[in-house]
Design a protein around this motif. Sequence first.
Motif, PDB file in Angstrom:
ATOM      1  N   PRO A 169       0.816  -1.228   0.000  1.00 29.49           N
ATOM      2  CA  PRO A 169       0.000   0.000   0.000  1.00 29.49           C
ATOM      3  C   PRO A 169       0.843   1.269   0.000  1.00 29.49           C
ATOM      4  O   PRO A 169       0.448   2.282  -0.596  1.00 29.49           O
ATOM      5  CB  PRO A 169      -0.832  -0.121   1.282  1.00 29.49           C
ATOM      6  CG  PRO A 169      -0.091  -1.068   2.134  1.00 29.49           C
ATOM      7  CD  PRO A 169       0.555  -2.031   1.203  1.00 29.49           C
ATOM      8  N   ALA A 172       1.855   1.697  -3.673  1.00 24.59           N
ATOM      9  CA  ALA A 172       0.711   2.024  -4.529  1.00 24.59           C
ATOM     10  C   ALA A 172       0.194   3.436  -4.265  1.00 24.59           C
ATOM     11  O   ALA A 172      -0.057   4.206  -5.206  1.00 24.59           O
ATOM     12  CB  ALA A 172      -0.407   1.005  -4.306  1.00 24.59           C
ATOM     13  N   LEU A 173       0.051   3.796  -2.996  1.00 28.07           N
ATOM     14  CA  LEU A 173      -0.495   5.111  -2.673  1.00 28.07           C
ATOM     15  C   LEU A 173       0.489   6.225  -3.020  1.00 28.07           C
ATOM     16  O   LEU A 173       0.080   7.336  -3.388  1.00 28.07           O
ATOM     17  CB  LEU A 173      -0.855   5.171  -1.191  1.00 28.07           C
ATOM     18  CG  LEU A 173      -2.054   4.299  -0.786  1.00 28.07           C
ATOM     19  CD1 LEU A 173      -2.150   4.186   0.726  1.00 28.07           C
ATOM     20  CD2 LEU A 173      -3.348   4.853  -1.371  1.00 28.07           C
ATOM     21  N   ARG A 186      -2.177   9.857   1.462  1.00 26.74           N
ATOM     22  CA  ARG A 186      -1.422   8.613   1.619  1.00 26.74           C
ATOM     23  C   ARG A 186      -1.521   8.095   3.053  1.00 26.74           C
ATOM     24  O   ARG A 186      -1.684   6.893   3.283  1.00 26.74           O
ATOM     25  CB  ARG A 186       0.044   8.842   1.240  1.00 26.74           C
ATOM     26  CG  ARG A 186       0.240   9.201  -0.220  1.00 26.74           C
ATOM     27  CD  ARG A 186       1.659   8.930  -0.680  1.00 26.74           C
ATOM     28  NE  ARG A 186       2.671   9.742  -0.032  1.00 26.74           N
ATOM     29  CZ  ARG A 186       3.042  10.952  -0.421  1.00 26.74           C
ATOM     30  NH1 ARG A 186       2.428  11.527  -1.464  1.00 26.74           N
ATOM     31  NH2 ARG A 186       4.010  11.603   0.196  1.00 26.74           N
ATOM     32  N   GLY A 189      -4.895   6.661   3.582  1.00 28.10           N
ATOM     33  CA  GLY A 189      -5.016   5.405   2.851  1.00 28.10           C
ATOM     34  C   GLY A 189      -4.355   4.242   3.565  1.00 28.10           C
ATOM     35  O   GLY A 189      -4.939   3.152   3.659  1.00 28.10           O
ATOM     36  N   VAL A 190      -3.141   4.437   4.092  1.00 31.53           N
ATOM     37  CA  VAL A 190      -2.459   3.315   4.742  1.00 31.53           C
ATOM     38  C   VAL A 190      -3.144   2.941   6.055  1.00 31.53           C
ATOM     39  O   VAL A 190      -3.172   1.758   6.429  1.00 31.53           O
ATOM     40  CB  VAL A 190      -0.962   3.615   4.973  1.00 31.53           C
ATOM     41  CG1 VAL A 190      -0.236   3.805   3.660  1.00 31.53           C
ATOM     42  CG2 VAL A 190      -0.752   4.799   5.889  1.00 31.53           C
ATOM     43  N   PHE A 193      -6.277   1.014   4.959  1.00 28.70           N
ATOM     44  CA  PHE A 193      -5.876  -0.288   4.434  1.00 28.70           C
ATOM     45  C   PHE A 193      -5.452  -1.224   5.553  1.00 28.70           C
ATOM     46  O   PHE A 193      -5.782  -2.422   5.541  1.00 28.70           O
ATOM     47  CB  PHE A 193      -4.727  -0.135   3.439  1.00 28.70           C
ATOM     48  CG  PHE A 193      -4.162  -1.460   2.988  1.00 28.70           C
ATOM     49  CD1 PHE A 193      -4.752  -2.163   1.951  1.00 28.70           C
ATOM     50  CD2 PHE A 193      -3.059  -2.004   3.618  1.00 28.70           C
ATOM     51  CE1 PHE A 193      -4.245  -3.386   1.548  1.00 28.70           C
ATOM     52  CE2 PHE A 193      -2.535  -3.230   3.223  1.00 28.70           C
ATOM     53  CZ  PHE A 193      -3.138  -3.915   2.179  1.00 28.70           C
ATOM     54  N   SER A 194      -4.695  -0.715   6.526  1.00 33.19           N
ATOM     55  CA  SER A 194      -4.236  -1.560   7.633  1.00 33.19           C
ATOM     56  C   SER A 194      -5.417  -2.147   8.393  1.00 33.19           C
ATOM     57  O   SER A 194      -5.408  -3.332   8.765  1.00 33.19           O
ATOM     58  CB  SER A 194      -3.346  -0.755   8.576  1.00 33.19           C
ATOM     59  OG  SER A 194      -2.191  -0.298   7.913  1.00 33.19           O
ATOM     60  N   ALA A 197      -7.103  -4.762   5.929  1.00 32.53           N
ATOM     61  CA  ALA A 197      -6.270  -5.941   5.722  1.00 32.53           C
ATOM     62  C   ALA A 197      -6.116  -6.744   7.005  1.00 32.53           C
ATOM     63  O   ALA A 197      -6.111  -7.981   6.975  1.00 32.53           O
ATOM     64  CB  ALA A 197      -4.906  -5.517   5.193  1.00 32.53           C
ATOM     65  N   SER A 231       3.670   0.380   7.194  1.00 31.98           N
ATOM     66  CA  SER A 231       3.264   1.267   6.095  1.00 31.98           C
ATOM     67  C   SER A 231       3.498   2.738   6.425  1.00 31.98           C
ATOM     68  O   SER A 231       3.922   3.514   5.561  1.00 31.98           O
ATOM     69  CB  SER A 231       1.797   1.022   5.735  1.00 31.98           C
ATOM     70  OG  SER A 231       0.951   1.195   6.854  1.00 31.98           O
TER      71      SER A 231
END
Length: 339
Positions: A169, A172-173, A186, A189-190, A193-194, A197, A231
Amino acid sequence: MSQQPSPSAEVSRSQPGAARKLVAVLLGLTAAVVLMLCAFALPSVNGGPHEVPVGVAGPQAATEGLRNSLDGPEWDVTVYDDAKALTAAVEEREIPGGVVISPGKIDIYTATAGAPMASNALTALGNAAAAQQQVRPTVHELAPYPDDDPRGAGFGAAGLPLVFGGMIPAIALTRLFPGPAGLRTRLTGVVLFSLLAGAAVTAFLQYGTGSLTGDYWVTALGLSLGMAALSTTFIGLEALLGFAGLGAGAAVMMLLGNPLSGLATGPYWLPSGWATFGQLLPPGASGSLLRANAYFDGTGAQAPLLTLAAWVALGLVLLLVADRRGAGVAAAQPQAAAL
């Protein structure tokens, strides 16, 4: 009128430079492969019991004899008053197991989910002691792996997904939202995502393969913290140092953090200095936190929790410094244009 050099002359002059560049690239790639082999092979080659804390209890003469037989750099023996005290020490994760000697009987207490290789070695030692006394040993498993995954294969396989769950991630971000303007996006986003996921990986390991037990949400949040520790550090390094910083961070976590995490073997199966260093990196701390939440109701979770929180804080500090630097550059540009 000057004559332009022919294309063949230009190619001939560039060939030595291209050859040197090719040699440098090949040597660098070879060194990287050897370094990767060292990172993954050396912990395995040097693996074994290293100052593993174990307990013994029973009559003084018997415990002293067993303690003397375990004297060496492999084991760190503590004598307990009785089986109850030794069992409590195993359940509190002070030791991964122990041996209780009583007349005509030997009891072996293990916590395989906490230290699988150490538990196997301790069981072998207890069986050898029982054979010498010609008695039959009894093994008491205090923290087993689940029946659906008795070897802990699913738990051991979680190492690389943890690392990639922090690295992918971030890459990608960074590609999708580059530059100072995308810094907060960003970070958001991380974090999201964390959380997603961590919940997904925990669901797969707990309900899909049956590799985990314990409270689902606590385990999922612990995994999410581990991915966030990686991340946020990665995007902080990238924001401050560019892709070179992200690449260096990813290399450290892949080549050192993953093989030194002790995820499959338990931390006691690495040389003490390597084991300590591995537990200070996010992969090792994430594995320890996952082990504590999944099999021990959170016992022993404090140290890896603080370690991961420190890595998240480091990532946020890197992002803050990069953000302040970006704001300073943006403020200086209009002034330079005005001049």
